[in-house]
Design a protein around this motif. Structure first.
Motif, PDB file in Angstrom:
ATOM      1  N   GLN A 114       5.012   0.268  -9.462  1.00 42.71           N
ATOM      2  CA  GLN A 114       4.641   1.181  -8.393  1.00 42.71           C
ATOM      3  C   GLN A 114       3.247   0.858  -7.870  1.00 42.71           C
ATOM      4  OE1 GLN A 114       5.878   4.729  -7.484  1.00 42.71           O
ATOM      5  NE2 GLN A 114       7.899   3.864  -7.812  1.00 42.71           N
ATOM      6  N   GLN A 115       2.394   0.351  -8.767  1.00 47.59           N
ATOM      7  CA  GLN A 115       1.039   0.006  -8.366  1.00 47.59           C
ATOM      8  C   GLN A 115       0.996  -1.243  -7.493  1.00 47.59           C
ATOM      9  OE1 GLN A 115      -1.812   1.825  -9.011  1.00 47.59           O
ATOM     10  NE2 GLN A 115      -0.257   3.298  -9.595  1.00 47.59           N
ATOM     11  N   LEU A 116       2.129  -1.972  -7.438  1.00 48.82           N
ATOM     12  CA  LEU A 116       2.150  -3.199  -6.659  1.00 48.82           C
ATOM     13  C   LEU A 116       2.188  -2.924  -5.157  1.00 48.82           C
ATOM     14  CD1 LEU A 116       4.697  -5.304  -8.742  1.00 48.82           C
ATOM     15  CD2 LEU A 116       2.225  -5.582  -8.667  1.00 48.82           C
ATOM     16  N   MET A 117       2.694  -1.757  -4.775  1.00 46.60           N
ATOM     17  CA  MET A 117       2.809  -1.448  -3.354  1.00 46.60           C
ATOM     18  C   MET A 117       1.980  -0.207  -3.046  1.00 46.60           C
ATOM     19  SD  MET A 117       6.211  -1.182  -0.952  1.00 46.60           S
ATOM     20  CE  MET A 117       6.828   0.338  -1.673  1.00 46.60           C
ATOM     21  N   LYS A 118       0.811  -0.422  -2.503  1.00 46.86           N
ATOM     22  CA  LYS A 118      -0.105   0.667  -2.194  1.00 46.86           C
ATOM     23  C   LYS A 118      -0.164   0.847  -0.676  1.00 46.86           C
ATOM     24  CE  LYS A 118      -3.023  -0.664  -6.122  1.00 46.86           C
ATOM     25  NZ  LYS A 118      -2.593  -2.049  -6.344  1.00 46.86           N
ATOM     26  N   SER A 119      -0.636   2.011  -0.254  1.00 47.94           N
ATOM     27  CA  SER A 119      -0.733   2.248   1.184  1.00 47.94           C
ATOM     28  C   SER A 119      -1.794   3.298   1.473  1.00 47.94           C
ATOM     29  CB  SER A 119       0.612   2.721   1.747  1.00 47.94           C
ATOM     30  OG  SER A 119       0.937   4.011   1.246  1.00 47.94           O
ATOM     31  N   LEU A 120      -2.286   3.261   2.684  1.00 49.39           N
ATOM     32  CA  LEU A 120      -3.216   4.275   3.183  1.00 49.39           C
ATOM     33  C   LEU A 120      -2.722   4.735   4.547  1.00 49.39           C
ATOM     34  CD1 LEU A 120      -6.793   2.884   2.372  1.00 49.39           C
ATOM     35  CD2 LEU A 120      -5.729   4.914   1.405  1.00 49.39           C
ATOM     36  N   TYR A 121      -2.394   6.022   4.655  1.00 49.67           N
ATOM     37  CA  TYR A 121      -2.039   6.641   5.935  1.00 49.67           C
ATOM     38  C   TYR A 121      -0.750   6.070   6.546  1.00 49.67           C
ATOM     39  CZ  TYR A 121      -7.030   7.470   5.324  1.00 49.67           C
ATOM     40  OH  TYR A 121      -8.266   7.771   4.801  1.00 49.67           O
ATOM     41  N   ILE A 122       0.170   5.595   5.709  1.00 46.38           N
ATOM     42  CA  ILE A 122       1.419   5.038   6.218  1.00 46.38           C
ATOM     43  C   ILE A 122       2.555   6.031   5.962  1.00 46.38           C
ATOM     44  CG2 ILE A 122       3.077   3.138   5.999  1.00 46.38           C
ATOM     45  CD1 ILE A 122       0.463   2.319   7.281  1.00 46.38           C
ATOM     46  N   VAL A 194      -2.212  -0.677   5.363  1.00 49.12           N
ATOM     47  CA  VAL A 194      -3.259   0.223   5.836  1.00 49.12           C
ATOM     48  C   VAL A 194      -3.068   0.503   7.322  1.00 49.12           C
ATOM     49  CG1 VAL A 194      -5.740   0.450   6.210  1.00 49.12           C
ATOM     50  CG2 VAL A 194      -4.903  -0.655   4.140  1.00 49.12           C
ATOM     51  N   TYR A 195      -3.080   1.798   7.683  1.00 46.30           N
ATOM     52  CA  TYR A 195      -3.124   2.150   9.096  1.00 46.30           C
ATOM     53  C   TYR A 195      -4.577   2.018   9.528  1.00 46.30           C
ATOM     54  CZ  TYR A 195      -2.698   4.721  13.459  1.00 46.30           C
ATOM     55  OH  TYR A 195      -2.738   5.080  14.786  1.00 46.30           O
ATOM     56  N   THR A 196      -4.863   0.988  10.305  1.00 45.62           N
ATOM     57  CA  THR A 196      -6.233   0.544  10.547  1.00 45.62           C
ATOM     58  C   THR A 196      -7.165   1.612  11.138  1.00 45.62           C
ATOM     59  OG1 THR A 196      -5.327  -1.671  10.888  1.00 45.62           O
ATOM     60  CG2 THR A 196      -7.600  -1.325  11.539  1.00 45.62           C
ATOM     61  N   PRO A 197      -6.770   2.354  12.187  1.00 49.16           N
ATOM     62  CA  PRO A 197      -7.718   3.341  12.746  1.00 49.16           C
ATOM     63  C   PRO A 197      -8.195   4.363  11.719  1.00 49.16           C
ATOM     64  CG  PRO A 197      -5.914   2.960  14.268  1.00 49.16           C
ATOM     65  CD  PRO A 197      -5.539   2.263  12.989  1.00 49.16           C
ATOM     66  N   ASP A 198      -7.273   4.897  10.899  1.00 48.63           N
ATOM     67  CA  ASP A 198      -7.680   5.884   9.899  1.00 48.63           C
ATOM     68  C   ASP A 198      -8.508   5.247   8.792  1.00 48.63           C
ATOM     69  OD1 ASP A 198      -6.519   7.979  11.204  1.00 48.63           O
ATOM     70  OD2 ASP A 198      -4.695   8.016  10.005  1.00 48.63           O
ATOM     71  N   PHE A 199      -8.185   4.005   8.453  1.00 48.48           N
ATOM     72  CA  PHE A 199      -8.947   3.306   7.418  1.00 48.48           C
ATOM     73  C   PHE A 199     -10.396   3.096   7.853  1.00 48.48           C
ATOM     74  CE2 PHE A 199     -10.385  -1.011   6.059  1.00 48.48           C
ATOM     75  CZ  PHE A 199     -10.779  -0.648   4.784  1.00 48.48           C
ATOM     76  N   PHE A 200     -10.599   2.630   9.082  1.00 47.48           N
ATOM     77  CA  PHE A 200     -11.960   2.420   9.576  1.00 47.48           C
ATOM     78  C   PHE A 200     -12.722   3.741   9.640  1.00 47.48           C
ATOM     79  CE2 PHE A 200     -10.646  -1.650  12.023  1.00 47.48           C
ATOM     80  CZ  PHE A 200     -10.814  -2.393  10.867  1.00 47.48           C
ATOM     81  N   ARG A 201     -12.023   4.805  10.014  1.00 48.66           N
ATOM     82  CA  ARG A 201     -12.664   6.116  10.072  1.00 48.66           C
ATOM     83  C   ARG A 201     -13.105   6.549   8.667  1.00 48.66           C
ATOM     84  NH1 ARG A 201      -9.790   7.875  14.000  1.00 48.66           N
ATOM     85  NH2 ARG A 201      -7.972   8.341  12.730  1.00 48.66           N
ATOM     86  N   GLU A 202     -12.250   6.287   7.671  1.00 43.02           N
ATOM     87  CA  GLU A 202     -12.605   6.634   6.294  1.00 43.02           C
ATOM     88  C   GLU A 202     -13.790   5.816   5.803  1.00 43.02           C
ATOM     89  OE1 GLU A 202     -10.723   6.183   1.828  1.00 43.02           O
ATOM     90  OE2 GLU A 202      -9.403   6.844   3.434  1.00 43.02           O
ATOM     91  N   MET A 203     -13.833   4.551   6.187  1.00 46.14           N
ATOM     92  CA  MET A 203     -14.931   3.701   5.750  1.00 46.14           C
ATOM     93  C   MET A 203     -16.269   4.214   6.289  1.00 46.14           C
ATOM     94  SD  MET A 203     -13.626   1.600   3.713  1.00 46.14           S
ATOM     95  CE  MET A 203     -14.959   0.442   3.454  1.00 46.14           C
ATOM     96  N   LYS A 204     -16.270   4.726   7.508  1.00 49.74           N
ATOM     97  CA  LYS A 204     -17.498   5.300   8.059  1.00 49.74           C
ATOM     98  C   LYS A 204     -17.955   6.499   7.233  1.00 49.74           C
ATOM     99  CE  LYS A 204     -16.705   4.042  12.914  1.00 49.74           C
ATOM    100  NZ  LYS A 204     -16.434   4.571  14.278  1.00 49.74           N
ATOM    101  N   GLN A 205     -16.996   7.350   6.865  1.00 52.97           N
ATOM    102  CA  GLN A 205     -17.321   8.554   6.099  1.00 52.97           C
ATOM    103  C   GLN A 205     -17.766   8.225   4.680  1.00 52.97           C
ATOM    104  OE1 GLN A 205     -13.642  10.717   6.406  1.00 52.97           O
ATOM    105  NE2 GLN A 205     -14.003  11.351   8.525  1.00 52.97           N
ATOM    106  N   LYS A 223      -3.691  -8.675  -2.921  1.00 55.75           N
ATOM    107  CA  LYS A 223      -3.000  -9.969  -2.868  1.00 55.75           C
ATOM    108  C   LYS A 223      -2.413 -10.218  -1.482  1.00 55.75           C
ATOM    109  CE  LYS A 223      -3.898 -11.073  -7.081  1.00 55.75           C
ATOM    110  NZ  LYS A 223      -4.888 -12.129  -7.341  1.00 55.75           N
ATOM    111  N   VAL A 224      -1.781  -9.194  -0.922  1.00 54.93           N
ATOM    112  CA  VAL A 224      -1.310  -9.266   0.461  1.00 54.93           C
ATOM    113  C   VAL A 224      -1.788  -8.000   1.162  1.00 54.93           C
ATOM    114  CG1 VAL A 224       0.677  -9.311   2.009  1.00 54.93           C
ATOM    115  CG2 VAL A 224       0.728 -10.652  -0.110  1.00 54.93           C
ATOM    116  N   LEU A 225      -2.504  -8.151   2.261  1.00 54.56           N
ATOM    117  CA  LEU A 225      -3.028  -7.007   3.004  1.00 54.56           C
ATOM    118  C   LEU A 225      -2.323  -6.916   4.354  1.00 54.56           C
ATOM    119  CD1 LEU A 225      -5.078  -4.701   3.422  1.00 54.56           C
ATOM    120  CD2 LEU A 225      -6.682  -6.424   4.309  1.00 54.56           C
ATOM    121  N   ILE A 226      -1.831  -5.720   4.675  1.00 52.53           N
ATOM    122  CA  ILE A 226      -1.185  -5.467   5.962  1.00 52.53           C
ATOM    123  C   ILE A 226      -2.042  -4.477   6.738  1.00 52.53           C
ATOM    124  CG2 ILE A 226       0.888  -4.600   7.129  1.00 52.53           C
ATOM    125  CD1 ILE A 226       2.473  -5.362   4.589  1.00 52.53           C
ATOM    126  N   LEU A 227      -2.627  -4.929   7.853  1.00 53.13           N
ATOM    127  CA  LEU A 227      -3.443  -4.076   8.713  1.00 53.13           C
ATOM    128  C   LEU A 227      -2.588  -3.660   9.904  1.00 53.13           C
ATOM    129  CD1 LEU A 227      -6.870  -5.972   8.621  1.00 53.13           C
ATOM    130  CD2 LEU A 227      -6.231  -3.887   7.393  1.00 53.13           C
TER     131      LEU A 227
END
Length: 311
Positions: A114-122, A194-205, A223-227
């Motif tokens: 389960q840890q192999l497939m991670k996501s942010l805001y998807i 990663v859903y890029t707009p929300d990720f960049f917003r989180e990085m600012k915060q 290992k593999v990043l999907i933006l």
């Protein structure tokens, strides 16, 4: 006061208790798990070891009987849920050791996978995407083939080439990426979507709470990043240079594939990245970012009608 040992000896001699104990002992030795242990260790066991280890033998029988009639991991009645006892001889004594049973091992492996497939805001439906469920009509055939080939052949650390999926809204770019992530999961290859707009917003915060570097490291080392949906974010020199640029530079050097989806083609994304929040246009810095993206991706046009409108 009489010593406890003396009292116990008197009890065992009274009211047929000794006889009952002997009967229980005989029943114990009829147990197939106990018989197997005695057979395996017949050249090492002594009567004294057996007599001293009766409590452990009873515990072993009880726990192994539970395992033989396993009700499932959640309902496991053993003292250590999901662990199976083994009997061993150590320094002249019988000892019990508990090892994870097959179900416990399977559960652990599942959690690790389960840890192999991670996501942010998807969205969750994207994470369930499978190639066999995708309508590979004539318009999406090229994109589907490119996605499947990548998913089957990706070698993070050996080959850093990824994909750049360009297309209009709703043509299924993100869904194809979800199918890639699931296929990589089946192969045991880690991915991060990663859903890029929300990720960049989180990085600012995250600058304010001190978590910026940790989050940046986690993303850049996947290992593999999907933006997903790059270009939909508000343009910022800091995001472009200190977040996206750092991620892409690291991944290029380490040969870690990066995949993108966007409503912009290469030229349009370069123009988007050139605008500065400080005012003016920074063409050189935008071009530097695009050179990294172009160097690390194959451009694929995803065609088709807007499937969101047809739902």
């Amino acid at each position: 006061m009489k010593p406890i040992q003396s009292t116990l000896k008197q009890w065992t001699k009274s009211a047929g208790l000794q006889e009952r104990l002997e009967n229980q002992k005989k029943e114990l030795f009829k147990d197939p798990f106990i018989q197997e242990f005695l057979r395996m260790e017949k050249y090492s066991l002594t009567t004294e070891m057996v007599d001293r280890g009766m409590v452990k033998l009873y515990e072993f029988k009880k726990e192994r009987t539970h395992c033989a009639n396993c009700p499932g991991l959640k309902a496991c009645p053993n003292m250590m849920k999901g662990y199976q006892p083994t009997l061993q001889i150590e320094r002249g004594h019988l000892e019990l050791r508990y090892l994870p049973c097959a179900l416990k091992v399977q559960e652990k492996q599942h959690k690790e996978q389960q840890q192999l497939m991670k996501s942010l805001y998807i969205p969750k439906d994207i994470l369930k995407a499978r190639f066999e469920d995708i309508d590979m009509d004539g318009e999406r055939e090229e994109a589907g083939a490119a996605a499947l080939e990548f998913a089957l052949k990706a070698e993070p650390g050996e080959n850093g080439e990824g994909l750049y999926f360009y297309g209009k809204f709703g043509v299924g770019k993100t869904y194809l990426m979800g199918a890639i992530a699931n296929e990589l999961y089946e192969r045991g290859v880690e991915s991060y979507t990663v859903y890029t707009p929300d990720f960049f917003r989180e990085m600012k915060q995250s600058i304010g709470d001190g978590t910026f570097q940790g989050k940046l490291d986690r993303i850049k080392r996947a290992k593999v990043l999907i933006l997903d949906d790059i270009g939909a974010e508000t343009t910022s020199s800091w995001v472009r240079d200190d977040v996206l640029g750092v991620i892409l530079q690291y991944r290029m050097l380490e040969k870690l594939p990066t995949l993108f989806t966007s409503n912009y083609d290469y030229d349009e994304l370069e123009e988007h990245l050139s605008y500065s929040d400080r005012g003016g246009i920074e063409e050189l810095k935008a071009k530097r970012i695009m050179e990294r993206i172009k160097h690390q991706t194959t451009f694929v046009t995803v065609k088709g009608h807007n499937r969101r409108e047809s739902k």
